[in-house]
Design a protein around this motif. Structure first.
Motif, PDB file in Angstrom:
ATOM      1  N   ALA A   1       0.815  -1.214   0.000  1.00  0.00           N
ATOM      2  CA  ALA A   1       0.000   0.000   0.000  1.00  0.00           C
ATOM      3  C   ALA A   1       0.852   1.268   0.000  1.00  0.00           C
ATOM      4  N   SER A   2       2.146   1.133   0.228  1.00  0.00           N
ATOM      5  CA  SER A   2       3.009   2.302   0.321  1.00  0.00           C
ATOM      6  C   SER A   2       3.282   2.904  -1.050  1.00  0.00           C
TER       7      SER A   2
ATOM      8  N   GLY B   1      -8.983   3.240   3.447  1.00  0.00           N
ATOM      9  CA  GLY B   1      -8.926   3.838   2.121  1.00  0.00           C
ATOM     10  C   GLY B   1      -7.936   3.213   1.166  1.00  0.00           C
ATOM     11  N   ILE B   2      -7.423   2.030   1.487  1.00  0.00           N
ATOM     12  CA  ILE B   2      -6.439   1.375   0.626  1.00  0.00           C
ATOM     13  C   ILE B   2      -7.056   0.111   0.018  1.00  0.00           C
TER      14      ILE B   2
ATOM     15  N   ASP C   1      -4.571  -6.316   5.045  1.00  0.00           N
ATOM     16  CA  ASP C   1      -4.516  -7.204   6.207  1.00  0.00           C
ATOM     17  C   ASP C   1      -3.565  -6.685   7.281  1.00  0.00           C
ATOM     18  N   LEU C   2      -2.768  -5.672   6.955  1.00  0.00           N
ATOM     19  CA  LEU C   2      -1.762  -5.194   7.900  1.00  0.00           C
ATOM     20  C   LEU C   2      -2.378  -4.220   8.903  1.00  0.00           C
TER      21      LEU C   2
END
Length: 192
Positions: A49-50, A168-169, A174-175
């Motif tokens: 997601a980064s 919002g991702i 799951d993190l």
DNA sequence: CTTTGGATCGTCT
DNA sequence: GACGATCCAAAGG
């Protein structure tokens, strides 16, 4: 005043250590200040997601730079969000500042945020926080030991820190890398 | 109260 | 050419 600006070493740790430690800290920019009540960690190396997951680009270059600087980005065609760069140099980690409790300059914040009806509407979201504080393109790369500043105050650290999945991702869902002060009405999406 | 859809454009493929 | 680390107003119960 009773605030002490955080040293660069505070940020030169793994982003997952820094993120919860930012809760309760005071973001100050000129006459404006607020206490951080919600953050999310984004770790470039192993976090899909980064923004930095796919490597360095012109936009995310600040994430690869020295810790303790702001990484601001523009999204959805109209919103700015602000992160704190963390980890050793070359390690692309950042903590998204998602919500704060306004402390000083509340009148200015209401002026900037016309849609806000209550004090809890001023900084209860990453783009709201930036709008209230006037953060945007000019602040990408800003040194948080200079201005704006992040500081600890004399009060006790938050005791009831909650964790959960980020908002919002669409990847890395799951993190559990979202951290907030449980029950604080200034957290985004607070109900109650 | 909850749900839905529009706004709006830089960035990367 | 598609899609966001979002917000808000409007519509529906």
């Amino acid at each position: 005043m009773s605030e002490s600006v955080l040293p660069r070493s505070f940020y030169e740790r793994d982003v997952l250590e820094v993120a919860p430690d930012l809760l309760g800290k005071v973001l100050r920019y000129g006459a404006l200040s607020g206490r951080i009540v919600e953050v999310e960690a984004y770790r470039g190396s192993d976090d899909p997601a980064s923004h930095a997951f796919g490597g360095m680009t012109p936009r995310n270059a600040t994430m690869f730079g020295p810790a303790g600087h702001l990484y601001t980005y523009f999204t959805y065609g109209m919103h700015w969000c602000a992160n704190v760069v963390c980890g050793p140099q070359g390690t692309p980690g950042a903590v998204l500042l998602r919500a704060a409790r306004p402390l000083d300059g509340i009148d200015v914040m209401f002026t900037r945020r016309a849609a806000a009806r209550r004090e809890t509407d001023l900084c209860s979201g990453p783009a709201k926080l930036c709008q209230a504080f006037g953060l945007g393109a000019d602040h990408d790369g800003a040194d948080l030991t200079v201005a704006p500043t992040m500081a600890a105050d004399a009060g006790p650290d938050p005791t009831d820190v909650a964790t959960g999945v980020r908002i919002g991702i669409t990847r890395g869902t799951d993190l559990p890398w979202r951290y907030w002060i449980r029950g604080d009405p200034h957290v985004s999406g607070f109900r109650g």
